[in-house]
Motif scaffolding. Structure first.
Motif, PDB file in Angstrom:
ATOM      1  N   ARG A  53       0.824  -1.217   0.000  1.00 49.27           N
ATOM      2  CA  ARG A  53       0.000   0.000   0.000  1.00 49.27           C
ATOM      3  C   ARG A  53       0.856   1.264   0.000  1.00 49.27           C
ATOM      4  NH1 ARG A  53      -3.466  -3.135   3.453  1.00 49.27           N
ATOM      5  NH2 ARG A  53      -2.366  -2.344   5.296  1.00 49.27           N
ATOM      6  N   ARG A  54       2.044   1.192   0.522  1.00 48.99           N
ATOM      7  CA  ARG A  54       2.929   2.350   0.500  1.00 48.99           C
ATOM      8  C   ARG A  54       3.677   2.474  -0.829  1.00 48.99           C
ATOM      9  NH1 ARG A  54       6.364   1.399   5.814  1.00 48.99           N
ATOM     10  NH2 ARG A  54       7.357   3.376   5.209  1.00 48.99           N
ATOM     11  N   ILE A  55       4.006   1.362  -1.420  1.00 48.37           N
ATOM     12  CA  ILE A  55       4.725   1.385  -2.700  1.00 48.37           C
ATOM     13  C   ILE A  55       3.804   1.806  -3.844  1.00 48.37           C
ATOM     14  CG2 ILE A  55       5.879  -0.087  -4.403  1.00 48.37           C
ATOM     15  CD1 ILE A  55       6.962  -1.730  -2.020  1.00 48.37           C
ATOM     16  N   ALA A  56       2.567   1.317  -3.827  1.00 51.81           N
ATOM     17  CA  ALA A  56       1.656   1.536  -4.960  1.00 51.81           C
ATOM     18  C   ALA A  56       1.426   3.005  -5.302  1.00 51.81           C
ATOM     19  CB  ALA A  56       0.325   0.832  -4.698  1.00 51.81           C
ATOM     20  N   PRO A  57       1.168   3.917  -4.314  1.00 54.56           N
ATOM     21  CA  PRO A  57       0.925   5.322  -4.689  1.00 54.56           C
ATOM     22  C   PRO A  57       2.092   5.988  -5.394  1.00 54.56           C
ATOM     23  CG  PRO A  57       0.192   4.895  -2.435  1.00 54.56           C
ATOM     24  CD  PRO A  57       0.984   3.694  -2.874  1.00 54.56           C
ATOM     25  N   THR A 113      10.773  12.069  -7.891  1.00 53.74           N
ATOM     26  CA  THR A 113      10.419  10.754  -7.368  1.00 53.74           C
ATOM     27  C   THR A 113      10.987  10.562  -5.968  1.00 53.74           C
ATOM     28  OG1 THR A 113      10.374   9.841  -9.609  1.00 53.74           O
ATOM     29  CG2 THR A 113      10.505   8.266  -7.787  1.00 53.74           C
ATOM     30  N   ALA A 114      12.200  11.055  -5.737  1.00 55.45           N
ATOM     31  CA  ALA A 114      12.842  10.911  -4.430  1.00 55.45           C
ATOM     32  C   ALA A 114      12.079  11.633  -3.333  1.00 55.45           C
ATOM     33  CB  ALA A 114      14.273  11.438  -4.497  1.00 55.45           C
ATOM     34  N   VAL A 115      11.368  12.722  -3.684  1.00 57.04           N
ATOM     35  CA  VAL A 115      10.604  13.483  -2.685  1.00 57.04           C
ATOM     36  C   VAL A 115       9.108  13.168  -2.785  1.00 57.04           C
ATOM     37  CG1 VAL A 115      12.337  15.299  -2.591  1.00 57.04           C
ATOM     38  CG2 VAL A 115      10.418  15.535  -4.183  1.00 57.04           C
ATOM     39  N   SER A 116       8.805  11.994  -3.357  1.00 56.66           N
ATOM     40  CA  SER A 116       7.412  11.487  -3.430  1.00 56.66           C
ATOM     41  C   SER A 116       6.500  12.415  -4.222  1.00 56.66           C
ATOM     42  CB  SER A 116       6.847  11.261  -2.020  1.00 56.66           C
ATOM     43  OG  SER A 116       7.606  10.307  -1.313  1.00 56.66           O
ATOM     44  N   ARG A 117       6.996  12.915  -5.343  1.00 55.09           N
ATOM     45  CA  ARG A 117       6.212  13.808  -6.205  1.00 55.09           C
ATOM     46  C   ARG A 117       6.240  13.307  -7.645  1.00 55.09           C
ATOM     47  NH1 ARG A 117       2.516  17.985  -5.021  1.00 55.09           N
ATOM     48  NH2 ARG A 117       2.704  19.669  -6.539  1.00 55.09           N
ATOM     49  N   PRO A 118       5.923  12.031  -7.894  1.00 54.97           N
ATOM     50  CA  PRO A 118       6.042  11.518  -9.264  1.00 54.97           C
ATOM     51  C   PRO A 118       4.895  11.916 -10.184  1.00 54.97           C
ATOM     52  CG  PRO A 118       5.235   9.800  -7.831  1.00 54.97           C
ATOM     53  CD  PRO A 118       5.535  10.976  -6.945  1.00 54.97           C
ATOM     54  N   ARG A 119       3.799  12.410  -9.631  1.00 49.13           N
ATOM     55  CA  ARG A 119       2.642  12.695 -10.490  1.00 49.13           C
ATOM     56  C   ARG A 119       2.899  13.858 -11.436  1.00 49.13           C
ATOM     57  NH1 ARG A 119      -2.875  11.658  -6.912  1.00 49.13           N
ATOM     58  NH2 ARG A 119      -2.174   9.730  -5.921  1.00 49.13           N
ATOM     59  N   VAL A 120       3.669  14.857 -10.997  1.00 47.16           N
ATOM     60  CA  VAL A 120       3.949  15.971 -11.901  1.00 47.16           C
ATOM     61  C   VAL A 120       4.829  15.501 -13.049  1.00 47.16           C
ATOM     62  CG1 VAL A 120       3.655  17.723 -10.125  1.00 47.16           C
ATOM     63  CG2 VAL A 120       5.903  16.727 -10.488  1.00 47.16           C
ATOM     64  N   VAL A 121       5.749  14.590 -12.763  1.00 47.08           N
ATOM     65  CA  VAL A 121       6.577  14.020 -13.819  1.00 47.08           C
ATOM     66  C   VAL A 121       5.706  13.256 -14.808  1.00 47.08           C
ATOM     67  CG1 VAL A 121       8.488  12.462 -14.320  1.00 47.08           C
ATOM     68  CG2 VAL A 121       8.543  13.872 -12.256  1.00 47.08           C
ATOM     69  N   ILE A 133       8.016  -0.195  -9.845  1.00 49.81           N
ATOM     70  CA  ILE A 133       8.098  -0.704  -8.475  1.00 49.81           C
ATOM     71  C   ILE A 133       9.508  -0.513  -7.932  1.00 49.81           C
ATOM     72  CG2 ILE A 133       7.956  -2.804  -7.073  1.00 49.81           C
ATOM     73  CD1 ILE A 133       5.669  -3.706  -8.873  1.00 49.81           C
ATOM     74  N   ALA A 134      10.505  -0.698  -8.787  1.00 48.51           N
ATOM     75  CA  ALA A 134      11.894  -0.509  -8.361  1.00 48.51           C
ATOM     76  C   ALA A 134      12.144   0.931  -7.939  1.00 48.51           C
ATOM     77  CB  ALA A 134      12.832  -0.902  -9.500  1.00 48.51           C
ATOM     78  N   GLN A 135      11.695   1.891  -8.742  1.00 50.75           N
ATOM     79  CA  GLN A 135      11.926   3.290  -8.416  1.00 50.75           C
ATOM     80  C   GLN A 135      11.164   3.705  -7.172  1.00 50.75           C
ATOM     81  OE1 GLN A 135      11.498   5.985 -11.729  1.00 50.75           O
ATOM     82  NE2 GLN A 135      12.618   4.661 -13.110  1.00 50.75           N
ATOM     83  N   ALA A 136       9.919   3.237  -7.037  1.00 50.69           N
ATOM     84  CA  ALA A 136       9.127   3.566  -5.853  1.00 50.69           C
ATOM     85  C   ALA A 136       9.749   2.957  -4.597  1.00 50.69           C
ATOM     86  CB  ALA A 136       7.695   3.073  -6.033  1.00 50.69           C
ATOM     87  N   SER A 137      10.155   1.701  -4.684  1.00 49.42           N
ATOM     88  CA  SER A 137      10.769   1.041  -3.532  1.00 49.42           C
ATOM     89  C   SER A 137      12.063   1.728  -3.138  1.00 49.42           C
ATOM     90  CB  SER A 137      11.035  -0.433  -3.855  1.00 49.42           C
ATOM     91  OG  SER A 137       9.842  -1.113  -4.182  1.00 49.42           O
TER      92      SER A 137
END
Length: 472
Positions: free
Chosen positions: A11-15, A153-161, A294-298
């Motif tokens: 659940r933490r990785i998926a978002p 991605t490192a700061v949990s902001r992948p949606r803008v990318v 999944i690799a990048q999120a993890s």
């Protein structure tokens, strides 16, 4: 208990993973669009796309690995709450991207060694040179955007990318179609594969402009102190990124170059085998976006938890990421394997090219599972700043098993006649990925177990990830 922990990690990785997945699919769709368009322009243009795409992929991905070192470093700063130090890493990564662009563009503008290696026919070689010349305009923008993507991605902001990548894709299809086939109404001649390169360059420039606007105007990025002018190069910060980035780039380069040389060697078999290989590798690359996400999120979450000094959670998230990605890869691989005939039909109506592609996909299920396992494990290791050991694993697996074994099977008498030609390379590449997956997961498991044992002894666990990622 373990199942509940696994679900909590998922659940933490998926978002984080799903926006990365959508964005990466959009990026890969650039290549899919190019393949679909050029396949209808002619076999020579498709062969040029296969060779030129392999060259650009090798150059870009190798340099991208160096620039992507911003992710683990910025993620640890972010997890520790050092926001301005986190933002400073982005500016340094931008300088690194510009520096990497210089040798990268030189290689693209002078691809003769690659053409000699591939034994490309003269009419194909000319198309490859023009195609890579167009992509030389795309490379600096692509590397600068890589810095922004890795940081976000490192700061949990992948949606803008993801939004920027989808915008690029929306522009890519009509622009490339017009350039590939021409527009008589405005006197634009058909450019074939070269049109794809020019379309990509325009889209990369648009994405980079969008990233810059977000850095300057999005309130989220204001906290990192990155608005206004880019900070001057900082030697200490650049050295830190290079210490991690060079082995990261080396690992990725070994893997991607392996598949590049695979394409070059298959090109010696003729235009039809390499066109079939291009379809197969494009499909596999599309599937690869799921474990890559999944690799990048993890990796991002693990780096953040290391920065927050919650190493138990970091270890748990990393291993659960490997398990999650491998399970999904197995399901996806089996499904695509069962549907490979109609899927190949979407790429080409030429029966000769389809016949060349279909046997290669017989290796798909094992290939994809092993690729997922090694990729996620490698990214988790990078979050711990472990980047040297993966280089050794990749060198043995990809080059020792994959390329050397593939060459022996395809052109020699090392195996059965059914593995002569392109099938030999795919069989050996699959075996190489199995070795890489086993080696990477085995090393990660050993390292995490070692850390767990050390953590149980007061004062023995490292207070921070070292240059090679973990304390002895």
């Amino acid at each position: 208990m373990r199942r509940a922990a696994w679900r909590a990690s998922a659940r933490r990785i998926a978002p984080l993973a799903w926006p990365v997945f959508v964005g990466q699919v959009a990026v890969l769709a650039f290549g899919t669009i190019d393949t679909l368009l050029v396949a209808r322009a002619g076999t020579l243009d498709l062969a040029a796309l296969a060779i030129g795409g392999a060259v650009y992929g090798t150059v870009f991905v190798g340099l991208m690995g160096i620039v992507a070192a911003v992710g683990p470093i910025a993620g640890q700063h972010y997890g520790a709450g050092r926001l301005h130090a986190c933002g400073a890493q982005l500016h340094q990564a931008m300088w690194l991207a510009l520096a990497c662009s210089v040798p990268g563009c030189a290689v693209l503008l002078y691809p003769e060694p690659f053409l000699a290696l591939s034994h490309a026919q003269p009419d194909v070689a000319g198309r490859v040179r023009s195609y890579l010349g167009g992509l030389a305009f795309a490379l600096p923008c692509a590397l600068l955007f890589t810095a922004f993507r890795g940081f976000s991605t490192a700061v949990s902001r992948p949606r803008v990318v993801m939004a920027l990548q989808l915008g690029g894709l929306a522009l890519k299809l009509p622009l490339s179609a017009a350039l590939v086939f021409g527009v008589d109404a405005i006197g634009l001649p058909p450019l074939g594969a070269v049109g794809c390169a020019l379309g990509t360059a325009a889209c990369m420039a648009m994405q980079l402009a969008g990233a810059w606007v977000l850095m300057q105007r999005d309130p989220f990025y204001e906290r990192f102190g990155i608005r206004g002018r880019v900070a001057r190069p900082d030697a200490a910060a650049l050295r830190a990124q290079l210490r991690l980035g060079i082995p990261m780039g080396g690992s990725i380069l070994i893997e991607v170059a392996g598949f590049t040389f695979m394409a070059f060697f298959i090109a010696r078999l003729g235009a039809t085998p390499v066109a079939g290989h291009q379809i197969a590798i494009n499909l596999v690359s599309m599937m690869f976006m799921m474990p890559l996400a999944i690799a990048q999120a993890s990796s991002a979450l693990v780096a953040q938890r290391i920065g927050a000094d919650d190493r138990d959670d970091a270890r748990r998230l990393g291993w659960h990421g490997v398990e999650l990605g491998t399970a999904l890869a197995a399901a996806m691989g089996l499904a695509v394997l069962a549907l490979r005939t109609p899927i190949v039909g979407l790429y080409t109506a030429d029966p000769a090219i389809a016949a060349a592609a279909l046997p290669l996909l017989a290796w798909l299920a094992v290939f994809h599972v092993a690729d997922a396992a090694q990729t996620i494990a490698a990214f988790v290791l990078r979050a711990w700043r472990v980047a040297v050991v993966p280089v050794v694993i990749y060198a043995v697996a990809i080059w020792g098993v994959g390329i050397a074994g593939g060459y022996a099977l395809a052109f020699g008498d090392a195996g059965p006649a059914s593995l002569r030609g392109a099938q030999g390379f795919w069989a050996a590449a699959t075996a190489g990925l199995v070795v890489a997956g086993g080696g990477m997961c085995g090393f990660l498991g050993w390292m995490l177990k070692r850390q767990t044992v050390a953590a149980a002894i007061p004062g023995h666990e490292a207070s921070g990830a070292g240059a090679d990622g973990f304390s002895p």
